[in-house]
Design a protein around this motif. Structure first.
Motif, PDB file in Angstrom:
ATOM      1  N   SER A   1       0.817  -1.200   0.000  1.00 22.15           N
ATOM      2  CA  SER A   1       0.000   0.000   0.000  1.00 22.15           C
ATOM      3  C   SER A   1       0.863   1.267   0.000  1.00 22.15           C
ATOM      4  O   SER A   1       1.778   1.418   0.826  1.00 22.15           O
ATOM      5  CB  SER A   1      -0.919   0.014   1.221  1.00 22.15           C
ATOM      6  OG  SER A   1      -1.607   1.248   1.308  1.00 22.15           O
ATOM      7  N   ILE A   2       0.571   2.167  -0.920  1.00 19.31           N
ATOM      8  CA  ILE A   2       1.261   3.461  -0.959  1.00 19.31           C
ATOM      9  C   ILE A   2       0.932   4.272   0.284  1.00 19.31           C
ATOM     10  O   ILE A   2       1.800   4.934   0.879  1.00 19.31           O
ATOM     11  CB  ILE A   2       0.868   4.228  -2.234  1.00 19.31           C
ATOM     12  CG1 ILE A   2       1.340   3.480  -3.482  1.00 19.31           C
ATOM     13  CG2 ILE A   2       1.455   5.633  -2.214  1.00 19.31           C
ATOM     14  CD1 ILE A   2       0.936   4.141  -4.779  1.00 19.31           C
ATOM     15  N   THR A   3      -0.322   4.209   0.699  1.00 17.35           N
ATOM     16  CA  THR A   3      -0.747   4.945   1.889  1.00 17.35           C
ATOM     17  C   THR A   3       0.018   4.489   3.117  1.00 17.35           C
ATOM     18  O   THR A   3       0.465   5.301   3.940  1.00 17.35           O
ATOM     19  CB  THR A   3      -2.255   4.771   2.116  1.00 17.35           C
ATOM     20  OG1 THR A   3      -2.961   5.195   0.947  1.00 17.35           O
ATOM     21  CG2 THR A   3      -2.718   5.568   3.318  1.00 17.35           C
ATOM     22  N   ALA A   4       0.184   3.175   3.269  1.00 19.19           N
ATOM     23  CA  ALA A   4       0.913   2.638   4.419  1.00 19.19           C
ATOM     24  C   ALA A   4       2.360   3.104   4.417  1.00 19.19           C
ATOM     25  O   ALA A   4       2.912   3.489   5.464  1.00 19.19           O
ATOM     26  CB  ALA A   4       0.845   1.120   4.410  1.00 19.19           C
ATOM     27  N   ARG A   5       2.984   3.070   3.243  1.00 25.77           N
ATOM     28  CA  ARG A   5       4.373   3.520   3.171  1.00 25.77           C
ATOM     29  C   ARG A   5       4.490   4.999   3.521  1.00 25.77           C
ATOM     30  O   ARG A   5       5.433   5.427   4.186  1.00 25.77           O
ATOM     31  CB  ARG A   5       4.935   3.238   1.767  1.00 25.77           C
ATOM     32  CG  ARG A   5       5.179   1.755   1.488  1.00 25.77           C
ATOM     33  CD  ARG A   5       6.132   1.573   0.318  1.00 25.77           C
ATOM     34  NE  ARG A   5       5.573   2.093  -0.928  1.00 25.77           N
ATOM     35  CZ  ARG A   5       4.892   1.366  -1.813  1.00 25.77           C
ATOM     36  NH1 ARG A   5       4.676   0.076  -1.562  1.00 25.77           N
ATOM     37  NH2 ARG A   5       4.414   1.899  -2.915  1.00 25.77           N
ATOM     38  N   MET A   6       3.525   5.792   3.049  1.00 22.88           N
ATOM     39  CA  MET A   6       3.539   7.222   3.366  1.00 22.88           C
ATOM     40  C   MET A   6       3.402   7.458   4.861  1.00 22.88           C
ATOM     41  O   MET A   6       4.088   8.311   5.438  1.00 22.88           O
ATOM     42  CB  MET A   6       2.413   7.941   2.619  1.00 22.88           C
ATOM     43  CG  MET A   6       2.610   8.039   1.115  1.00 22.88           C
ATOM     44  SD  MET A   6       1.241   8.885   0.281  1.00 22.88           S
ATOM     45  CE  MET A   6       1.385  10.514   1.007  1.00 22.88           C
ATOM     46  N   LEU A   7       2.532   6.694   5.501  1.00 24.97           N
ATOM     47  CA  LEU A   7       2.349   6.840   6.951  1.00 24.97           C
ATOM     48  C   LEU A   7       3.617   6.465   7.706  1.00 24.97           C
ATOM     49  O   LEU A   7       4.008   7.143   8.668  1.00 24.97           O
ATOM     50  CB  LEU A   7       1.175   5.977   7.414  1.00 24.97           C
ATOM     51  CG  LEU A   7      -0.225   6.430   6.969  1.00 24.97           C
ATOM     52  CD1 LEU A   7      -1.276   5.408   7.372  1.00 24.97           C
ATOM     53  CD2 LEU A   7      -0.548   7.810   7.552  1.00 24.97           C
ATOM     54  N   ILE A   8       4.262   5.377   7.276  1.00 22.44           N
ATOM     55  CA  ILE A   8       5.492   4.939   7.940  1.00 22.44           C
ATOM     56  C   ILE A   8       6.608   5.976   7.773  1.00 22.44           C
ATOM     57  O   ILE A   8       7.313   6.331   8.723  1.00 22.44           O
ATOM     58  CB  ILE A   8       5.934   3.570   7.394  1.00 22.44           C
ATOM     59  CG1 ILE A   8       4.918   2.494   7.777  1.00 22.44           C
ATOM     60  CG2 ILE A   8       7.317   3.201   7.913  1.00 22.44           C
ATOM     61  CD1 ILE A   8       5.175   1.152   7.125  1.00 22.44           C
ATOM     62  N   VAL A   9       6.759   6.460   6.543  1.00 22.76           N
ATOM     63  CA  VAL A   9       7.800   7.458   6.278  1.00 22.76           C
ATOM     64  C   VAL A   9       7.524   8.733   7.078  1.00 22.76           C
ATOM     65  O   VAL A   9       8.437   9.329   7.676  1.00 22.76           O
ATOM     66  CB  VAL A   9       7.887   7.760   4.769  1.00 22.76           C
ATOM     67  CG1 VAL A   9       8.800   8.957   4.520  1.00 22.76           C
ATOM     68  CG2 VAL A   9       8.403   6.551   4.014  1.00 22.76           C
ATOM     69  N   GLY A  10       6.275   9.165   7.108  1.00 26.06           N
ATOM     70  CA  GLY A  10       5.918  10.355   7.884  1.00 26.06           C
ATOM     71  C   GLY A  10       6.185  10.170   9.366  1.00 26.06           C
ATOM     72  O   GLY A  10       6.687  11.083  10.039  1.00 26.06           O
TER      73      GLY A  10
END
Length: 461
Positions: free
Chosen positions: A24-33
């Motif tokens: 999931s792109i959303t999951a990766r964005m949340l982790i990176v954030g």
């Protein structure tokens, strides 16, 4: 209730969540954030470290300046004229049934400012070092000249015959008594008068020390003409030089080898004659009595006129710790943009990057600032910035080579970090245009990110 499926269902849910985190792109964005926010903690400690070192530098600079000489403020020269006043008392005599009158004489002082005060100031600046720290100090020679009109006191209610001419003297007040390098001599017509510290004179403020000349001969005050007094004062000082414009017309000409002057106080130098170059500066001031709200004669006390002072500040405009602090303020931007680059590479190339690897990259980026501060204490800021920047860029580039398994992505990351650190260095060197250049740079970065990310399918995951 079928409990036999519970472990299986839990395992399936765990696998679904794990797959969601990976795909999931959303999951990766949340982790990176989340990792960016976490890395703000070491960044905050780095900022605290920089401030502690800057406070240490300030303490060392203060210690150096206290030993060499502090800021120079000159209030004077002013003529101190003693004059007599009288009071009458009545005493009743019981025997004669009459009043006896007794006249008492009191000694007071009038402080007369010069009609014209000229000051020629020459400043030789240099640096003093203590360990890894240094302070900008100077040696200055101040030549004063002008003339008084001491008899203009009738409007103050003082009769000429009440003035005690043979007890008159000249006062000079200053903040830097310890920094005076040589004996001070007042030249008045053909006579010379020495100065000594006077602890009993009226002061306009507790931090000003008073120097008073020996008594002036009466005939030297009877026929004062233009340029009839001159005084030379040599100071060891630091930080700034100020003069209070007590002359009815006050002029000051200052020359120095200091390349970064900051003109301070109520009055600015003449723009037409001001010259500033890498070799130093020259500036001229002219202040008229109509430009300031105080008179030329004062009775009994010396007024506090520090608010009217003007002069030049001799300080490093942006020192090493200020540059490091300004650089650290962009730490969030550096980490966020670097993670964004890795995120776009991961999303567009389908290469898997573990959160731990993001964390290692972020910690490497924060190490840049500790390297910068520690190296800049032993070298100049540019060399420290180059060493810290090259070290971190090489470290992250080599590390990304092991992650991304190709050569083109690590090279792109290395070039991007080099451009980013170069951009930040340019910003922190600028003063007047830092906001403008920074805004334009961020706009260009945003445009590039928007262009690169336009083909990503954000709805997938």
């Amino acid at each position: 209730m079928d409990e036999s499926n519970t472990p299986q269902q839990s395992k399936q849910q765990t696998n679904k969540f794990s797959n969601w985190l990976k795909t999931s792109i959303t999951a990766r964005m949340l982790i990176v954030g989340f990792l960016v926010v976490i890395l703000l903690i070491p960044l905050s400690y780095i900022n605290i470290l920089i401030k502690e070192r800057s406070f240490r530098q300030a303490d060392v600079v203060t210690e150096i300046n206290n030993k060499w000489g502090n800021n120079v403020l000159v209030y004077g020269p002013m003529l101190k004229l003693p004059y007599k006043t009288y009071s009458e008392t009545k005493t009743y005599n019981e025997k004669t049934k009459t009043y006896l009158k007794e006249t008492k004489t009191h000694m007071n002082y009038a402080y007369i400012f010069p009609e014209r005060l000229n000051s020629d100031v020459n400043v030789d600046s240099k640096t003093l070092k203590r360990g890894n720290f240094e302070s900008a100090v100077f040696t200055t020679t101040m030549d004063f000249s002008g003339h008084f009109i001491p008899t203009d006191l009738i409007e103050k209610g003082i009769k000429p015959e009440d003035i005690v001419w043979n007890k008159a003297s000249v006062l000079i007040q200053t903040t830097n008594l310890k920094g005076i390098k040589s004996e001070m001599v007042l030249k008045l017509n053909s006579e010379a008068y020495n100065f000594q510290t006077n602890f009993n004179s009226d002061k306009n403020s507790s931090y000003l020390d008073v120097l008073e000349s020996s008594f002036i001969k009466g005939n030297d005050l009877s026929d004062l003409k233009d340029d009839n007094f001159s005084i030379q004062i040599a100071f060891n000082g630091s930080r700034q030089i100020d003069l209070i414009p007590i002359g009815k017309t006050t002029t000051m000409s200052m020359t120095s080898n200091w390349a970064d002057p900051s003109f301070v106080g109520n009055y600015l130098p003449n723009d037409e004659t001001k010259e500033i170059s890498k070799d130093g500066f020259k500036a001229d001031w002219k202040v008229l009595h109509i430009n300031r709200a105080f008179s030329q004669q004062h009775l009994n006390t010396v007024p506090n006129l520090s608010a009217f002072a003007f002069g030049t500040k001799f300080m490093v405009m942006v020192d090493e710790y200020q540059k490091s602090e300004r650089s650290a303020k962009y730490g969030f931007l550096v980490i966020a943009l670097t993670f964004l680059i890795f995120f776009l590479i991961q999303t567009m190339s389908k290469i898997d990057i573990h959160p731990f690897q993001y964390l290692m990259i972020g910690l490497a980026l924060t190490m840049f600032y500790t390297l910068l501060v520690s190296i800049s204490e032993h070298s100049d800021f540019l060399k420290a910035y180059l060493v810290a920047g090259i070290s971190v860029v090489l470290l992250i580039t080599l590390y990304s080579k092991s992650i991304l398994k190709t050569l083109k992505f690590p090279v792109f990351i290395g070039l991007s970090l080099t451009a980013l650190y170069t951009f930040i260095y340019v910003i922190i060197q600028l003063e007047n245009y830092a906001l403008l250049v920074g805004s334009i740079g961020l706009f260009v970065i945003l445009a590039i990110v928007m262009f690169v990310s336009r083909k990503i399918d954000w709805h997938n995951g």
